[in-house]
Design a protein around this motif. Structure first.
Motif, short mmCIF file in Angstrom:
data_model
loop_
_atom_site.label_atom_id
_atom_site.label_comp_id
_atom_site.label_asym_id
_atom_site.label_seq_id
_atom_site.Cartn_x
_atom_site.Cartn_y
_atom_site.Cartn_z
N TYR A 1 40.09 83.89 13.85
CA TYR A 1 38.96 83.75 13.25
C TYR A 1 37.71 84.05 13.97
CZ TYR A 1 36.13 80.53 9.98
OH TYR A 1 35.35 80.14 9.16
N VAL A 2 37.63 82.82 14.79
CA VAL A 2 36.25 83.23 16.42
C VAL A 2 35.81 85.01 16.23
CG1 VAL A 2 35.66 82.37 17.98
CG2 VAL A 2 36.88 80.62 16.68
N LEU A 3 36.77 85.14 16.88
CA LEU A 3 36.47 86.89 17.78
C LEU A 3 35.69 87.34 15.95
CD1 LEU A 3 39.76 87.17 19.02
CD2 LEU A 3 37.54 86.66 19.90
N ALA A 4 36.72 87.30 14.54
CA ALA A 4 35.87 87.90 13.78
C ALA A 4 35.17 87.02 13.16
CB ALA A 4 36.97 88.35 13.22
N MET A 5 34.27 85.74 12.97
CA MET A 5 33.70 85.53 12.68
C MET A 5 31.98 85.92 13.44
SD MET A 5 33.47 84.21 10.00
CE MET A 5 31.84 82.75 10.17
N GLU A 6 32.28 85.93 14.56
CA GLU A 6 30.96 86.72 15.97
C GLU A 6 31.05 88.23 15.62
OE1 GLU A 6 31.91 86.40 20.21
OE2 GLU A 6 30.82 87.83 20.60
N GLU A 7 32.04 88.41 15.29
CA GLU A 7 31.51 90.28 14.99
C GLU A 7 31.00 90.02 13.94
OE1 GLU A 7 31.75 92.68 17.23
OE2 GLU A 7 32.86 91.18 18.78
#
Ligand code: CAA
Length: 379
Positions: A69-75
């Motif tokens: 979730y964090v990885l996707a939100m950052e992108e």
């Protein structure tokens, strides 16, 4: 300790990056300019499973972990912070709230369409006179025997007009103070439900923020979430997770602005060389990269704790406090590196600077994060 992502986490990051670059980037300036909600983009993200990322597949979700979730939100936030907040509220607050605390019937009726991205959710805690001071709820829900009667106004509601499902905190027994607060599921279109004017905001202008009014809305008893008086703990628990999403949004804004500044500093010539050859610029880039990496690690640590069933309220507040300050500092520097070009819309960084500011305000101001952290460290 492992500083490596799994293949699945990397695939999700790549999918979010591809979507952001190909689907979000082309229209982001126009959406910001005209305060246009990214309806088509959100629909596609729903089909790809980004609206119910952490919800179990049996309830229509993607069953991903908080790290993904964090990885996707950052992108996503690297390109369009408005899309990131729409996703964050739906994922962290509304879907998680229903999955963790809802009845089976509430999950089937409300969570499944939200997790599949067929519906959008909103989280209604803030009021005209209860923002940071969330225990001072003025919205009331009076127990009428077979239903509750809901009256009051909520402010600053993300997804205010585009949501179908609203989780609303209200006072059911003022004498009990915050122990008399409950959370209710409200459907758009219930009699007495009105959407107020759209806020004309400084940043995250693609997300729709409204006040919502309730006038004698009859709420079925089965729409209360949890036991009587659970509403405040419900909201606080969810905000602990929500702050990971907003921290990741702030991280993404910072990282997006940094990448643009880095690229620009290599391309732009001044005094017979690239900007990147000037030590004044190199030092700025070094500070930006270092702060972004520290913010990223705080976000991932909070997500890791959540994934491992460990307490994460302090970690999520630390991540949000730090990442939102980094977003402000980095976006200001990104504009500075771009010089005059940074001040015009085509170069994206002025929007990122405006978008960054809200990450120090919503889901608890920086001052609220300091309250949460200091209480934990002083325990
Ligand atoms: N988890 C569970 N319970 C918690 C909690 C947590 N993290 N933090 C506090 N509580 C409980 C306390 O234990 C206490 O319960 P008891 O009396 O049973 O012990 C109760 O809540 C009240 O706590 P306090 O006495 O500490 O209350 P307070 O008024 O001093 O402070 C606060 C609480 C932390 C400041 C809280 O009001 C807060 O977080 N405010 C900010 C609200 C906020 O973040 N709003 C964002 C709106 S949502 C949004 O922005 C979404 C969007 O659209 C983008």
């Amino acid at each position: 300790m492992h500083f490596e992502f799994t293949e699945e986490q990397l695939m999700i990051k790549q999918a979010a990056c591809d979507f952001a670059q190909t689907e979000l980037k082309p229209g982001v300036i126009e959406r910001d300019e005209h305060q246009k909600f990214p309806a088509g983009e959100i629909k596609k993200l729903g089909e790809l499973g980004f609206l119910g990322m952490m919800v179990a597949p049996q309830y229509g979700g993607s069953g991903m972990d908080a790290i993904s979730y964090v990885l996707a939100m950052e992108e996503i936030a690297k390109v369009d912070a408005s899309v990131a907040v729409i996703l964050s509220v739906n994922n962290s607050l509304v879907c998680t709230g229903l999955e963790k605390f809802g009845t089976e019937a509430q999950k089937q009726k409300y969570l499944v369409p939200l997790a599949k991205g067929e519906h959008i959710g909103a989280f209604c805690l803030s009021e005209p006179e209860a923002g940071s001071d969330a225990t001072s709820q003025r919205t009331t829900a009076i127990d009428m025997g077979d239903h509750y009667l809901l009256n009051g106004t909520k402010n600053w509601i993300t997804n205010g007009s585009t949501a179908s499902t609203y989780i609303v905190m209200a006072q059911t027994d003022a004498a009990k103070k915050h122990h008399g607060i409950n959370a209710f599921i409200i459907e758009k279109g219930m009699e007495g439900f009105t959407i107020g004017a759209k806020e004309n905001k400084m940043g995250v202008r693609g997300s729709d923020t409204h006040s919502i009014m309730f006038s004698d809305v009859k709420v079925p008893k089965e729409n209360r979430i949890g036991d009587d008086g659970f509403g405040f703990t419900f909201a606080m628990t969810l905000l602990g997770g929500g702050r990971i999403g907003i921290a990741a949004q702030a991280l993404g804004i910072a990282a997006g602005a940094y990448e643009l500044a880095l690229q620009y500093s290599k391309e732009r010539k001044a005094f017979g060389k690239s900007l990147a050859d000037l030590q004044a610029i190199q030092f700025k880039l070094a500070d930006m990269a270092t702060e972004i990496e520290a913010a990223r690690l705080l976000c991932l640590k909070a997500a890791w704790l959540k994934d491992h069933g460990q307490p994460y309220a302090q970690a999520s507040s630390m991540a949000k406090l730090f990442a939102s300050d980094v977003a402000m500092r980095v976006t200001v520097e990104a504009v500075q590196i771009h010089g005059g070009y940074g001040y015009v819309k085509e170069y994206h960084v002025e929007r990122m600077m405006r978008d960054a500011k809200i990450t120090q305000i919503y889901e608890g101001t920086s001052e609220i994060q300091r309250i949460v952290i200091s209480r934990e460290v002083l325990k």
